[in-house]
Write an enzyme that holds these catalytic residues in place. Structure first.
Site, PDB file in Angstrom:
ATOM      1  N   ALA A  11      45.408  41.806  43.242  1.00  0.00           N
ATOM      2  CA  ALA A  11      45.212  41.638  44.683  1.00  0.00           C
ATOM      3  C   ALA A  11      43.758  41.880  45.065  1.00  0.00           C
ATOM      4  CB  ALA A  11      46.132  42.580  45.452  1.00  0.00           C
ATOM      5  N   TYR A  12      43.171  42.914  44.509  1.00  0.00           N
ATOM      6  CA  TYR A  12      41.787  43.244  44.830  1.00  0.00           C
ATOM      7  C   TYR A  12      40.853  42.132  44.372  1.00  0.00           C
ATOM      8  CZ  TYR A  12      37.642  46.169  45.474  1.00  0.00           C
ATOM      9  OH  TYR A  12      36.435  46.666  45.896  1.00  0.00           O
ATOM     10  N   CYS A  13      41.054  41.650  43.149  1.00  0.00           N
ATOM     11  CA  CYS A  13      40.196  40.581  42.633  1.00  0.00           C
ATOM     12  C   CYS A  13      40.356  39.307  43.460  1.00  0.00           C
ATOM     13  CB  CYS A  13      40.523  40.304  41.168  1.00  0.00           C
ATOM     14  SG  CYS A  13      40.088  41.654  40.047  1.00  0.00           S
ATOM     15  N   SER A  45      41.276  39.057  46.579  1.00  0.00           N
ATOM     16  CA  SER A  45      40.709  39.234  47.922  1.00  0.00           C
ATOM     17  C   SER A  45      39.183  39.212  47.885  1.00  0.00           C
ATOM     18  CB  SER A  45      41.216  40.535  48.539  1.00  0.00           C
ATOM     19  OG  SER A  45      40.724  41.675  47.846  1.00  0.00           O
ATOM     20  N   LYS A  46      38.577  39.828  46.880  1.00  0.00           N
ATOM     21  CA  LYS A  46      37.118  39.862  46.818  1.00  0.00           C
ATOM     22  C   LYS A  46      36.541  38.497  46.427  1.00  0.00           C
ATOM     23  CE  LYS A  46      36.386  44.051  48.161  1.00  0.00           C
ATOM     24  NZ  LYS A  46      35.688  44.323  49.447  1.00  0.00           N
TER      25      LYS A  46
END
Length: 303
Positions: A153-155, A157-158
């Site tokens: 999710a973090y990857c 989103s970034k």
């Protein structure tokens, strides 16, 4: 023009300003003469930060994913300071674990805060930035350059906010507005410490190649971000080696995959028997608290 005078009298908005990168960046910009508008979910902490700054500052309690609250906040900031010259979209959360076993709500919330929150922030403040021919800095991450396992999710989103910022720049550059992207690797913040508290994430990081496996101190990273804001940079690298990572980005996903193939079987077995992390660090806790029932508004309490 001196470093201090370049931002003197400018109004800078920072989201996620209650702690970590946002808090320290507020101090760095205030020391350079900027007026600060701090936005976030932790009202007590925002008030503390605003009161500690050497220059003029105000704070506003708002969720970056709430379009109405952010629009009201933008109006209040403009009313208070007259102009908005700089916006730093810094608010962010993270969650770790295998996608297969991830908590769907936490996964979605990471994307909402990091990606949609950045777009909502830009939409709310863009009219003021157009009027001021200002500068918008979107905080991204090494995760946008080298997607890592157990941080899907973090990857995602970034990577999304990086693409959004580049696209936005093409749309507004002819109006005199510059949009930049700030890249950070693991930096000593509550979020990074929250990841270090999770055994599987800690072990995964330890097996990453140097220097991606080390946690960098916060002050030098913030100093580089502040310098990038001052010169309205298109790309700002909080750790110098990220410039090389950016240039090599086409090769990084393959390198990460080859490394992960050796490590994931063991980590997968360990992670499958553990609960998912949920949102990491104090910022994640603040976001959970807001969604549990604490109302979001855009009231002002200026320092």
């Amino acid at each position: 023009m001196s470093t201090k005078s370049a931002l003197r009298g400018r109004t800078a908005v920072i989201t996620g300003a209650a702690r970590g990168v946002g808090e320290q960046l507020a101090h760095a910009l205030s020391a350079r003469g900027a007026r600060l508008a701090l936005v976030g979910l932790e009202e007590t902490e925002l008030a503390r930060v605003a009161a500690s700054l050497p220059g003029e500052a105000g704070h506003w309690y708002a969720d970056v994913t709430d379009a109405d609250a952010m629009s009201r906040t933008a109006a209040h900031v403009s009313d208070r300071f007259g102009t908005v010259d700089i916006v730093v979209a810094n608010a962010g959360v993270a969650a770790g674990g295998l996608f297969l076993h991830s908590d769907a709500d936490a996964w979605r919330r990471v994307v909402e805060v990091n990606l949609i929150g950045g777009a909502v922030t830009a939409r709310a403040f863009l009219p003021a930035l157009l009027a001021a021919r200002g500068y918008y800095l979107q905080i991204a991450s090494l995760a946008a350059l080298a997607p890592a396992p157990m941080m899907s999710a973090y990857c995602a989103s970034k990577s999304g906010v990086e693409a959004f910022a580049h696209t936005l720049h093409t749309e507004v550059a002819h109006h005199g507005v510059t949009v930049g992207v700030g890249y950070l690797s693991w930096t000593d913040t509550d979020m990074a410490r929250g990841a270090a508290d999770e055994a599987v994430l800690r072990d995964l990081r330890a097996r990453m190649p140097w220097p991606a496996n080390r946690t960098s101190p916060l002050p030098p990273a913030v100093t580089r971000l502040a310098a990038g804001i001052e010169r309205r940079a298109r790309h700002v690298y909080a750790q110098p080696w990220l410039r090389t990572a950016y240039l090599l980005r086409s090769a990084l996903p393959g390198a990460v995959t080859r490394s992960a193939r050796r490590q994931l079987p063991e980590l997968e077995r360990r992670a499958a028997g553990m609960p998912t992390t949920g949102l990491l660090g104090a910022g994640g806790a603040a976001d959970r608290g807001r969604r549990a029932g604490s109302p979001v508004d855009s009231r002002v309490d200026s320092a």
